[in-house]
Design a protein around this motif. Structure first.
Motif, PDB file in Angstrom:
ATOM      1  N   SER A 129      67.831 -19.270 -70.156  1.00  0.00           N
ATOM      2  CA  SER A 129      67.779 -20.021 -68.783  1.00  0.00           C
ATOM      3  C   SER A 129      68.028 -21.279 -68.865  1.00  0.00           C
ATOM      4  O   SER A 129      68.610 -21.783 -67.952  1.00  0.00           O
ATOM      5  N   ARG A 130      67.698 -22.059 -69.844  1.00  0.00           N
ATOM      6  CA  ARG A 130      67.858 -23.597 -69.951  1.00  0.00           C
ATOM      7  C   ARG A 130      69.513 -23.715 -69.950  1.00  0.00           C
ATOM      8  O   ARG A 130      69.967 -24.585 -69.456  1.00  0.00           O
ATOM      9  N   LEU A 131      70.113 -22.892 -70.891  1.00  0.00           N
ATOM     10  CA  LEU A 131      71.721 -23.060 -70.854  1.00  0.00           C
ATOM     11  C   LEU A 131      72.234 -22.857 -69.660  1.00  0.00           C
ATOM     12  O   LEU A 131      73.522 -23.522 -69.354  1.00  0.00           O
ATOM     13  N   PHE A 171      72.278  -7.336 -73.860  1.00  0.00           N
ATOM     14  CA  PHE A 171      72.317  -8.873 -73.548  1.00  0.00           C
ATOM     15  C   PHE A 171      73.190  -9.180 -72.058  1.00  0.00           C
ATOM     16  O   PHE A 171      73.138  -9.910 -71.545  1.00  0.00           O
ATOM     17  N   VAL A 172      74.089  -8.132 -71.686  1.00  0.00           N
ATOM     18  CA  VAL A 172      74.878  -8.232 -70.507  1.00  0.00           C
ATOM     19  C   VAL A 172      73.707  -8.259 -69.431  1.00  0.00           C
ATOM     20  O   VAL A 172      73.995  -9.059 -68.619  1.00  0.00           O
ATOM     21  N   ARG A 173      72.858  -7.160 -69.404  1.00  0.00           N
ATOM     22  CA  ARG A 173      71.941  -7.022 -68.442  1.00  0.00           C
ATOM     23  C   ARG A 173      70.872  -8.245 -68.621  1.00  0.00           C
ATOM     24  O   ARG A 173      70.411  -8.929 -67.368  1.00  0.00           O
ATOM     25  N   LEU A 174      70.493  -8.825 -69.708  1.00  0.00           N
ATOM     26  CA  LEU A 174      69.546  -9.967 -69.863  1.00  0.00           C
ATOM     27  C   LEU A 174      70.262 -11.164 -69.180  1.00  0.00           C
ATOM     28  O   LEU A 174      69.496 -11.843 -68.289  1.00  0.00           O
ATOM     29  N   VAL A 175      71.337 -11.360 -69.637  1.00  0.00           N
ATOM     30  CA  VAL A 175      72.141 -12.740 -68.966  1.00  0.00           C
ATOM     31  C   VAL A 175      72.254 -12.572 -67.423  1.00  0.00           C
ATOM     32  O   VAL A 175      71.918 -13.607 -66.744  1.00  0.00           O
ATOM     33  N   GLU A 230      80.412 -16.251 -72.531  1.00  0.00           N
ATOM     34  CA  GLU A 230      79.882 -17.152 -73.456  1.00  0.00           C
ATOM     35  C   GLU A 230      78.343 -16.881 -73.822  1.00  0.00           C
ATOM     36  O   GLU A 230      77.911 -16.915 -74.923  1.00  0.00           O
ATOM     37  N   LEU A 231      77.442 -16.749 -72.890  1.00  0.00           N
ATOM     38  CA  LEU A 231      76.157 -16.485 -72.855  1.00  0.00           C
ATOM     39  C   LEU A 231      75.739 -15.293 -73.662  1.00  0.00           C
ATOM     40  O   LEU A 231      74.993 -15.233 -74.368  1.00  0.00           O
TER      41      LEU A 231
END
Length: 315
Positions: A124-126, A107-111, A139-140
């Protein structure tokens, strides 16, 4: 978000709530139907009994969450394996902790990737929506992990436990092919099974009296959802499964912390359960009841392993 109340909770929840409204969730229906078909096809290719929880219950919700979060197609198998390993009780604690760390790193890499190149997905929308206080990377990442935890194993347990329960109540299972019954039947299963079995802990912020019981400010209360859902004072025959009835319930909680993903959970169950019973003719559990390992020792109730077989698969 679970540990916040008031403005700090509302700020996060309102932004996420838009992503789980009925109309947005409905757009996922074609994808979920394709996933369910592919995984039933996968079951059909196997010979001998298979574990419904491992081979169907877990992967379908995990891949739905990956679609919502915008996990790239080529990484979804890796994502699904890591998420499944976190709840695989055949693995050691160290192996499950390693899988949890792998998911956190994922998730670190994805964000980071979404921040650099946003797409058409929840994260992406957030990131892209204009707001007075944008969410930071931490937070993300936390929200992504929360959505995985809240929307993955819960739905997997509901799919598996619902299948077992319906096989024990064949007259109710026969009603699954009726769209009218599905409107009521899915919520009846959620009420009847109430898979959050550990009492939800709450702290009274002021003196209050409920049903003659005085609760003082600062007292802690365990809100036991399954007891509420089986309360005979509010529902006749509460210990009986009846897919025809319209029954109110608190299976998704109530109030400001009510489950955000309830519309998504309903949609997944509405698609998965009828298709399992329609396509796997002669579907049955091959493990004796007394040998089925139920999740009596976990936060989310369910079945750790459910071995099933069938006579034939129809298109």
């Amino acid at each position: 978000m679970i540990r916040h109340d008031g403005d700090s909770h509302s700020r996060l929840r309102l932004r996420l709530a838009r992503e789980f409204m009925v109309k947005r969730v409905a757009k996922l229906e074609p994808y979920i139907r394709r996933l369910v078909k592919e995984h039933i096809d996968g079951l059909a290719e196997r010979k001998g009994p298979v574990d419904l929880y491992r081979e169907f219950g877990l992967p379908v919700p995990a891949l739905v969450i990956s679609e919502i979060l915008g996990v790239p197609e080529e990484q979804r198998d890796e994502f699904e394996r890591a998420t499944a390993s976190q709840v695989d009780l055949t693995l050691s604690l160290e192996e499950r902790q390693a899988a949890a760390m792998e998911s956190a790193g994922f998730f670190v890499r994805l964000v980071q990737a979404k921040m650099e190149e946003p797409g058409d997905d929840l994260l992406s929308r957030l990131i892209s929506q204009p707001t007075e206080r944008p969410m930071d990377a931490q937070e993300l990442q936390g929200l992504a992990l929360l959505l995985l935890a809240a929307g993955h194993d819960t739905t997997a347990n509901m799919i598996t436990l619902s299948t077992y329960t319906l096989l024990k109540n064949p007259e109710q299972a026969a009603k699954l092919q009726s769209p009218a019954v599905l409107d009521t039947g899915i919520d009846e299963l959620i009420r009847y099974l109430s898979i959050i079995h550990n009492g939800v802990l709450r702290k009274a912020v002021k003196d209050v009296t409920i049903a003659g019981q005085k609760i003082g400010a600062g007292d802690h209360v365990a809100v036991v959802l399954e007891s509420a859902n089986r309360d005979p004072r509010f529902l006749d025959g509460a210990d009986r499964l009846d897919l025809d009835r319209h029954s109110a319930h608190v299976g998704f909680g109530y109030g400001p912390h009510q489950c955000l993903g309830q519309h998504l959970a309903r949609l997944e169950l509405r698609i998965a359960l009828p298709e399992l019973f329609r396509r796997l003719q002669g579907l049955r559990v091959v493990t004796p009841d007394e040998e089925i390992p139920f999740k009596n020792d976990m936060l989310v109730y369910g079945i750790k392993k459910l071995m099933i077989d069938w006579d034939e698969v129809i298109a």
